[in-house]
Motif scaffolding. Structure first.
Motif, PDB file in Angstrom:
ATOM      1  N   ILE A 152       0.618  -0.821   0.214  1.00  0.00           N
ATOM      2  CA  ILE A 152      -0.189  -0.018  -0.170  1.00  0.00           C
ATOM      3  C   ILE A 152       1.240   1.085  -0.324  1.00  0.00           C
ATOM      4  O   ILE A 152       2.013   0.772   1.067  1.00  0.00           O
ATOM      5  N   LEU A 153       0.770   2.371  -1.121  1.00  0.00           N
ATOM      6  CA  LEU A 153       1.515   3.331  -1.267  1.00  0.00           C
ATOM      7  C   LEU A 153       1.171   4.512  -0.433  1.00  0.00           C
ATOM      8  O   LEU A 153      -0.365   5.040  -0.606  1.00  0.00           O
ATOM      9  N   VAL A 154       1.262   4.722   0.992  1.00  0.00           N
ATOM     10  CA  VAL A 154       0.729   6.193   1.804  1.00  0.00           C
ATOM     11  C   VAL A 154       1.502   6.935   1.295  1.00  0.00           C
ATOM     12  O   VAL A 154       2.807   7.432   2.066  1.00  0.00           O
ATOM     13  N   LYS A 155       0.733   8.475   1.658  1.00  0.00           N
ATOM     14  CA  LYS A 155       1.986   9.336   1.354  1.00  0.00           C
ATOM     15  C   LYS A 155       1.912   9.622   2.875  1.00  0.00           C
ATOM     16  O   LYS A 155       1.583   9.538   4.277  1.00  0.00           O
ATOM     17  N   GLU A 221      -7.081   1.893  -3.103  1.00  0.00           N
ATOM     18  CA  GLU A 221      -8.043   1.145  -4.345  1.00  0.00           C
ATOM     19  C   GLU A 221      -6.687   0.493  -4.862  1.00  0.00           C
ATOM     20  O   GLU A 221      -6.003   0.656  -5.186  1.00  0.00           O
ATOM     21  N   TYR A 222      -6.992  -0.862  -5.227  1.00  0.00           N
ATOM     22  CA  TYR A 222      -5.844  -1.773  -6.255  1.00  0.00           C
ATOM     23  C   TYR A 222      -5.606  -1.228  -7.696  1.00  0.00           C
ATOM     24  O   TYR A 222      -6.479  -0.284  -8.159  1.00  0.00           O
ATOM     25  N   ASP A 223      -3.939  -0.862  -7.916  1.00  0.00           N
ATOM     26  CA  ASP A 223      -4.019  -0.304  -9.061  1.00  0.00           C
ATOM     27  C   ASP A 223      -2.953  -0.834  -9.713  1.00  0.00           C
ATOM     28  O   ASP A 223      -1.775  -1.143  -9.520  1.00  0.00           O
ATOM     29  N   GLU A 224      -3.783  -1.444 -10.780  1.00  0.00           N
ATOM     30  CA  GLU A 224      -2.891  -2.493 -11.353  1.00  0.00           C
ATOM     31  C   GLU A 224      -1.374  -2.269 -12.373  1.00  0.00           C
ATOM     32  O   GLU A 224      -0.326  -3.699 -12.598  1.00  0.00           O
ATOM     33  N   THR A 226       0.675  -0.453 -10.485  1.00  0.00           N
ATOM     34  CA  THR A 226       1.978  -0.196  -9.434  1.00  0.00           C
ATOM     35  C   THR A 226       2.096  -1.418  -9.091  1.00  0.00           C
ATOM     36  O   THR A 226       2.761  -1.293  -8.405  1.00  0.00           O
ATOM     37  N   LYS A 227       1.157  -2.136  -8.739  1.00  0.00           N
ATOM     38  CA  LYS A 227       0.873  -3.443  -7.940  1.00  0.00           C
ATOM     39  C   LYS A 227       0.636  -3.416  -7.106  1.00  0.00           C
ATOM     40  O   LYS A 227       0.890  -4.063  -5.970  1.00  0.00           O
ATOM     41  N   CYS A 228       0.080  -2.124  -6.635  1.00  0.00           N
ATOM     42  CA  CYS A 228       0.066  -1.742  -5.185  1.00  0.00           C
ATOM     43  C   CYS A 228      -1.699  -1.253  -5.344  1.00  0.00           C
ATOM     44  O   CYS A 228      -2.647  -0.763  -5.801  1.00  0.00           O
ATOM     45  N   TYR A 229      -1.960  -1.140  -3.573  1.00  0.00           N
ATOM     46  CA  TYR A 229      -3.465  -0.288  -3.392  1.00  0.00           C
ATOM     47  C   TYR A 229      -2.517   1.223  -2.621  1.00  0.00           C
ATOM     48  O   TYR A 229      -1.373   1.746  -2.254  1.00  0.00           O
ATOM     49  N   THR A 230      -3.601   1.928  -3.496  1.00  0.00           N
ATOM     50  CA  THR A 230      -3.219   3.394  -3.300  1.00  0.00           C
ATOM     51  C   THR A 230      -4.659   4.634  -3.327  1.00  0.00           C
ATOM     52  O   THR A 230      -5.259   3.684  -3.333  1.00  0.00           O
TER      53      THR A 230
END
Length: 356
Positions: A152-155, A221-224, A226-230
């Motif tokens: 998960i990418l978190v600001k 939500e999942y981003d295809e 970056t393969k991360c939740y952002t």
């Protein structure tokens, strides 16, 4: 009639009836207990009862809590139950006996639409009364393992919750990840930085919520790509209302200049003359362009306004530039750019631009 007024015979009769009723109730209780204990001597009955009270109603969270408590790091009983019911059709759940072991234990397999989901074992329960050999659930093994992980990418400066459980900084596996806009920020303005959290041992896809310093919550939500939740970037409706027409006008002039339908002097007032972009646009070659006698601009749109500071923002502008040849054939050029503005001399000017 009062008891003291009753005859001796009546008193004795009432006493005998009362004793009989008490004995009858006691016998019923004993019989019920015996039948219950007897049912526990039949493993298939115990297995059916266990299956009906857990798997069949989707109460998987309870089983994980009871038989695999160490698995519940970022999932709760309720979150597992909810996701299980989303992913599996309870009407297709079934179970069957698979093994009888020398120690007296019995093994069963639970399936969903013929795919194995779990196994559970009944062991001999020597605590049953009446000298009977009973059975109890000893262990549950889940075939749908908790082997999922999520990034998960978190600001930076924001917090993260997984299934309503706060994730501490020990789960940060990468820090100071630069947003795509970072390299386009002018001197003195810091772009968006992220921390990457990695959580594992999940049974199901997580519900990830990012919390701002002000306490605002946004679903990641999942981003295809970056393969991360952002969390989706927060776009400014205020900036869009204020600068949309201006941004579109600037890119119309840019498109006209690129297609030899306008002079540089018409786009120059929208550009920051101190930026490299100014010189790049001024010296761009247009000799390769499709020869045409006229043009038509259509489908203009400005969106995705992002505020970085009170002096800097970006937006996405797109349009269709249709070139019409001398033979009345049409050639379409799509302009789709992310434009970066900064406040210079009392107005916003373009200092950088990226093709989308």
């Amino acid at each position: 009639m009062k008891i003291k007024d009753m005859s001796l015979f009546s008193k004795i009769f009432l006493l005998v009836v009362s004793i009989f009723v008490v004995l009858l109730i006691a016998a019923a209780i004993v019989l019920w207990s015996f039948l219950d204990a007897f049912e526990s001597t039949r493993p298939d009955n115990v297995a059916q009862s266990f299956f009906n009270k857990s798997f069949k109603i989707g109460n998987i969270g309870y089983l994980v809590e009871q038989y695999a408590p160490g698995s519940l790091k970022f999932e709760t009983k309720d979150s597992i139950n909810t996701e299980f019911k989303k992913n599996y059709d309870l009407s297709k759940l079934n179970f069957f006996a698979t093994a009888s072991n020398p120690d007296g234990s019995e093994e069963y397999t639970v399936t969903n639409n013929n795919s194995e989901l779990a196994k559970f074992t009944l062991s001999v329960d020597k605590s049953e009364g009446f000298g009977l050999k009973g059975y109890k659930v000893a262990d549950v093994d889940f075939t749908f393992e908790n082997n999922r992980s999520a990034e998960i990418l978190v600001k930076k400066g924001f917090k993260l919750k997984i299934n309503d459980i706060e994730v501490d900084s020990s789960y940060i596996t990468e820090t100071d990840i630069k947003d795509a806009s970072y390299s386009h920020m002018p001197k003195g303005v810091e772009g968006i930085l992220y921390d990457k959290y990695t959580v594992s041992s999940l049974f199901f896809e997580p519900l990830a919520v990012v919390i701002s310093p002000e306490g605002n919550e946004d679903l990641a939500e999942y981003d295809e790509d970056t393969k991360c939740y952002t969390v989706a970037k927060v776009y400014s409706a205020e900036l869009q209302n204020e600068h949309s027409s201006y941004a579109i006008k600037a890119i119309i002039e840019y498109a006209k200049y690129l297609s030899n339908n306008s002079e540089f002097t018409n786009i120059a007032p929208f550009l920051d003359s101190s930026a490299k972009l100014y010189r790049d646009i001024e010296t761009v070659s247009t000799s390769w362009l499709w020869k045409h006698k006229s043009y038509r601009i259509s489908d203009e749109k400005a969106c995705d306004f992002i505020k970085y500071t009170n002096e800097v923002f970006s937006c996405r502008v797109s349009l269709k530039d249709t070139l019409i040849s001398y033979e009345n054939k049409e050639h379409i050029e799509i302009v789709d750019v992310t434009v970066y503005f900064r406040h210079v001399g009392g107005k916003y000017l373009i200092y950088d631009m990226v093709n989308n």
